[in-house]
Design a protein around this motif. Structure first.
Motif, PDB file in Angstrom:
ATOM      1  N   ASP A  70    -104.783  25.349  -0.005  1.00 18.81           N
ATOM      2  CA  ASP A  70    -104.617  24.549  -0.306  1.00 18.81           C
ATOM      3  C   ASP A  70    -103.277  23.833  -0.426  1.00 18.81           C
ATOM      4  N   GLU A  71    -102.589  25.267  -1.117  1.00 21.51           N
ATOM      5  CA  GLU A  71    -101.011  24.932  -1.263  1.00 21.51           C
ATOM      6  C   GLU A  71    -100.058  25.794  -0.373  1.00 21.51           C
ATOM      7  N   GLY A  72    -101.121  26.122  -0.008  1.00 19.35           N
ATOM      8  CA  GLY A  72    -100.041  27.561   1.556  1.00 19.35           C
ATOM      9  C   GLY A  72    -100.270  28.736   1.212  1.00 19.35           C
ATOM     10  N   ILE A  73    -100.618  29.063   0.267  1.00 22.11           N
ATOM     11  CA  ILE A  73    -100.869  30.804  -0.286  1.00 22.11           C
ATOM     12  C   ILE A  73    -101.237  30.997   0.872  1.00 22.11           C
ATOM     13  N   ILE A  74    -100.841  32.376   1.091  1.00 23.53           N
ATOM     14  CA  ILE A  74    -101.441  33.337   2.286  1.00 23.53           C
ATOM     15  C   ILE A  74    -102.208  34.396   1.847  1.00 23.53           C
ATOM     16  N   SER A  75    -103.796  34.902   1.615  1.00 20.01           N
ATOM     17  CA  SER A  75    -104.164  35.659   1.256  1.00 20.01           C
ATOM     18  C   SER A  75    -103.756  37.024   1.618  1.00 20.01           C
ATOM     19  N   ALA A  76    -103.035  37.896   0.586  1.00 18.79           N
ATOM     20  CA  ALA A  76    -102.906  39.373   1.065  1.00 18.79           C
ATOM     21  C   ALA A  76    -102.605  40.060   0.163  1.00 18.79           C
ATOM     22  N   LEU A  77    -103.891  40.878   1.187  1.00 18.86           N
ATOM     23  CA  LEU A  77    -104.639  41.779   0.402  1.00 18.86           C
ATOM     24  C   LEU A  77    -103.346  42.884  -0.424  1.00 18.86           C
ATOM     25  N   PHE A  78    -102.530  43.358   1.011  1.00 21.57           N
ATOM     26  CA  PHE A  78    -101.844  44.752   1.558  1.00 21.57           C
ATOM     27  C   PHE A  78    -100.484  44.895   0.724  1.00 21.57           C
ATOM     28  N   THR A  79    -100.074  43.796  -0.141  1.00 21.79           N
ATOM     29  CA  THR A  79     -98.884  43.415  -1.140  1.00 21.79           C
ATOM     30  C   THR A  79     -99.013  42.759  -2.610  1.00 21.79           C
ATOM     31  N   ASP A  80     -98.174  42.670  -2.991  1.00 21.96           N
ATOM     32  CA  ASP A  80     -98.149  42.501  -4.452  1.00 21.96           C
ATOM     33  C   ASP A  80     -97.239  40.545  -4.521  1.00 21.96           C
ATOM     34  N   GLN A  81     -96.733  40.954  -3.111  1.00 15.70           N
ATOM     35  CA  GLN A  81     -96.255  39.245  -3.663  1.00 15.70           C
ATOM     36  C   GLN A  81     -96.412  38.543  -2.507  1.00 15.70           C
ATOM     37  N   GLU A  82     -96.140  36.958  -3.163  1.00 19.45           N
ATOM     38  CA  GLU A  82     -96.746  36.112  -2.893  1.00 19.45           C
ATOM     39  C   GLU A  82     -96.225  35.562  -1.191  1.00 19.45           C
ATOM     40  N   LEU A  83     -97.345  35.697  -0.343  1.00 19.32           N
ATOM     41  CA  LEU A  83     -97.108  35.244   0.613  1.00 19.32           C
ATOM     42  C   LEU A  83     -97.504  33.433   0.596  1.00 19.32           C
ATOM     43  N   LYS A  84     -96.680  32.487   1.090  1.00 16.70           N
ATOM     44  CA  LYS A  84     -96.889  31.931   1.497  1.00 16.70           C
ATOM     45  C   LYS A  84     -96.211  30.345   2.299  1.00 16.70           C
ATOM     46  N   LEU A  85     -96.732  29.706   3.185  1.00 14.73           N
ATOM     47  CA  LEU A  85     -96.348  29.291   4.346  1.00 14.73           C
ATOM     48  C   LEU A  85     -95.555  28.016   3.808  1.00 14.73           C
ATOM     49  N   THR A  86     -94.625  27.911   4.456  1.00 15.42           N
ATOM     50  CA  THR A  86     -93.565  26.756   4.352  1.00 15.42           C
ATOM     51  C   THR A  86     -93.478  25.914   5.583  1.00 15.42           C
ATOM     52  N   ASP A  87     -92.370  24.784   5.496  1.00 19.63           N
ATOM     53  CA  ASP A  87     -92.236  23.713   6.175  1.00 19.63           C
ATOM     54  C   ASP A  87     -91.151  24.473   7.594  1.00 19.63           C
ATOM     55  N   ALA A  88     -90.440  25.807   6.923  1.00 18.28           N
ATOM     56  CA  ALA A  88     -89.406  26.362   7.194  1.00 18.28           C
ATOM     57  C   ALA A  88     -89.560  27.262   8.133  1.00 18.28           C
ATOM     58  N   HIS A  89     -91.598  27.683   7.868  1.00 19.72           N
ATOM     59  CA  HIS A  89     -91.957  29.209   8.417  1.00 19.72           C
ATOM     60  C   HIS A  89     -92.397  27.885   9.626  1.00 19.72           C
ATOM     61  N   LEU A  90     -93.056  27.621   9.445  1.00 16.85           N
ATOM     62  CA  LEU A  90     -93.313  26.616  11.271  1.00 16.85           C
ATOM     63  C   LEU A  90     -92.371  26.350  11.910  1.00 16.85           C
ATOM     64  N   ALA A  91     -91.065  25.712  10.772  1.00 14.80           N
ATOM     65  CA  ALA A  91     -90.437  24.948  12.014  1.00 14.80           C
ATOM     66  C   ALA A  91     -89.323  25.631  13.055  1.00 14.80           C
ATOM     67  N   ALA A  92     -88.911  27.362  12.010  1.00 10.77           N
ATOM     68  CA  ALA A  92     -88.713  28.508  12.958  1.00 10.77           C
ATOM     69  C   ALA A  92     -89.404  29.011  13.898  1.00 10.77           C
ATOM     70  N   ILE A  93     -90.735  28.582  14.554  1.00 11.58           N
ATOM     71  CA  ILE A  93     -91.518  29.232  15.266  1.00 11.58           C
ATOM     72  C   ILE A  93     -91.621  28.163  16.245  1.00 11.58           C
ATOM     73  N   PRO A  94     -91.675  28.753  17.634  1.00 13.96           N
ATOM     74  CA  PRO A  94     -91.219  27.897  18.774  1.00 13.96           C
ATOM     75  C   PRO A  94     -92.458  27.119  18.975  1.00 13.96           C
ATOM     76  N   LYS A  95     -92.320  26.129  19.962  1.00  8.66           N
ATOM     77  CA  LYS A  95     -93.009  24.974  20.011  1.00  8.66           C
ATOM     78  C   LYS A  95     -94.454  24.971  21.365  1.00  8.66           C
ATOM     79  N   ASP A  96     -94.178  26.942  21.965  1.00  4.26           N
ATOM     80  CA  ASP A  96     -95.714  27.471  22.609  1.00  4.26           C
ATOM     81  C   ASP A  96     -95.725  27.998  21.515  1.00  4.26           C
ATOM     82  N   CYS A  97     -95.892  28.550  19.998  1.00  2.26           N
ATOM     83  CA  CYS A  97     -96.375  29.864  19.543  1.00  2.26           C
ATOM     84  C   CYS A  97     -97.348  29.268  19.731  1.00  2.26           C
ATOM     85  N   LYS A  98     -98.569  29.840  19.612  1.00  3.66           N
ATOM     86  CA  LYS A  98    -100.291  29.836  19.083  1.00  3.66           C
ATOM     87  C   LYS A  98    -100.281  30.313  17.310  1.00  3.66           C
ATOM     88  N   VAL A  99    -100.613  29.327  16.380  1.00  6.53           N
ATOM     89  CA  VAL A  99    -101.676  29.650  15.068  1.00  6.53           C
ATOM     90  C   VAL A  99    -102.815  29.939  15.372  1.00  6.53           C
TER      91      VAL A  99
END
Ligand code: NAP
Length: 299
Positions: A70-99
């Protein structure tokens, strides 16, 4: 083939390894983020930091089974770093990209809506749900075996809901020699259950059928195994609730009565990550290939 198609995978567990394998077999250009502890070498796959820039030319962004929390954290088993999906990530995606993800929480839906991005939830698809019902039923059987002192063969079992998971569950129990009752709400499902050799009943009669039951497998995602139902169960009964969180069982009352009741989410990824990964990989590649075909942009 997916030659020239750029796919970014962010986070995930062992299931994503099957997805990476399949995408590379199809010659996609694959970038992975959140896999720095992954030892398996995938030739041609680029490991990257989870920064918006890696998405600038993506044709598809692939997120794990549960896209984000609910906070945008992407669960990632193969890293100790936190992955967070932010506005900046989705703003960088081309408009025809599928999520693409298994299932999305409101956070991801809202963010994709805001950026007018096409969000695909694989677990909503009938084919994926039916394939997933196989490891789900096997996992549920495993839990039943671990939590009872009787065989499935000869047990009195109830399956609640005869949808994509319920059908497989009921048929698997039947194949092992259980006496299978199924709780349904529609006449046509009642008739089909009868035709398949189950003993169907309508859901309002559940409490009346609970008296001599060893196992209940619930697939209905609403409060259905209520205190009134649990009050009728013998103390030896075990409830395995497969419905999505919070399940459909009054767990508090079950505990009070001393009846075992287990919520069992995410069984495919737990009992059969390789198979579950292949199910996701097959569906995902089919969707991307179809998208490529429709756009006629295959190089
Ligand atoms: P589904 O195909 O939609 O089946 C759900 C069934 O529940 C249908 O038969 C539906 O009846 C019945 N139902 C819904 N509301 C009802 C109500 N109020 N009263 C009586 N019956 C009701 O869904 P599915 O794919 O089988 O998934 C079922 C649940 O299992 C979901 O919550 C899903 O997230 C979960 N799941 C869990 C796992 C796991 O690992 N634990 C794996 C896969 C799925 P009708 O046919 O009459 O509509």
């Amino acid at each position: 083939m997916l030659t020239g198609i750029q796919i970014v995978l962010a986070g995930g567990d062992a299931r994503q390894l099957e997805v990476i394998r399949r995408l590379t077999e199809l010659d996609a250009s694959v970038t992975i983020a959140g896999f720095d502890r992954l030892d398996t070498p995938f030739s041609g796959v680029v490991k990257a930091e989870w920064v918006p820039e890696i998405l600038s030319e993506a044709n598809a962004l692939v997120l794990p089974a549960v896209g984000t929390d609910d906070e945008g954290i992407i669960s990632a088993l193969f890293t100790d770093q936190e992955l967070k999906l932010t506005d900046a990530h989705l703003a960088a995606i081309p408009k025809d990209c599928k999520v693409i993800t298994g299932m999305a929480k409101p956070f991801l839906r809202k963010l994709c809506d805001k950026h007018h991005l096409d969000l695909i939830e694989l677990f909503e698809r009938d084919d994926v749900a039916i394939y997933n019902s196989i490891p789900t039923a096997e996992g549920a059987l495993m839990m039943a075996i671990e939590n009872t002192d009787i065989t499935i063969h000869g047990s009195n079992s109830i399956v609640l809901g005869l949808g994509r998971t319920g059908f497989t569950m009921a048929r698997t129990l039947q194949a092992l020699g259980a006496h299978v009752k199924v709780g349904v709400r529609r006449d046509e499902t009642f008739a089909r259950a009868f035709e398949m050799g189950f003993e169907p009943f309508y859901m309002p009669d559940l409490a009346r059928h609970a008296g001599n039951i060893d196992l209940i497998f619930n697939t209905i995602p609403t409060m259905i195994v209520t205190a009134q139902v649990i009050a009728q169960l013998p103390l030896r009964a075990c409830i395995i609730d497969l419905a999505s969180k919070p399940g459909g069982t009054d767990f508090r009352f079950a505990e009070k009565r001393g009846i075992k009741a287990l919520l069992a989410p995410g069984l495919p990824g737990i009992v059969a990550p390789k198979t579950a990964g292949r199910i996701i990989a097959n569906s995902l590649t089919q969707i991307i290939l179809e998208d490529v075909r429709l756009r006629g942009n295959q190089p």
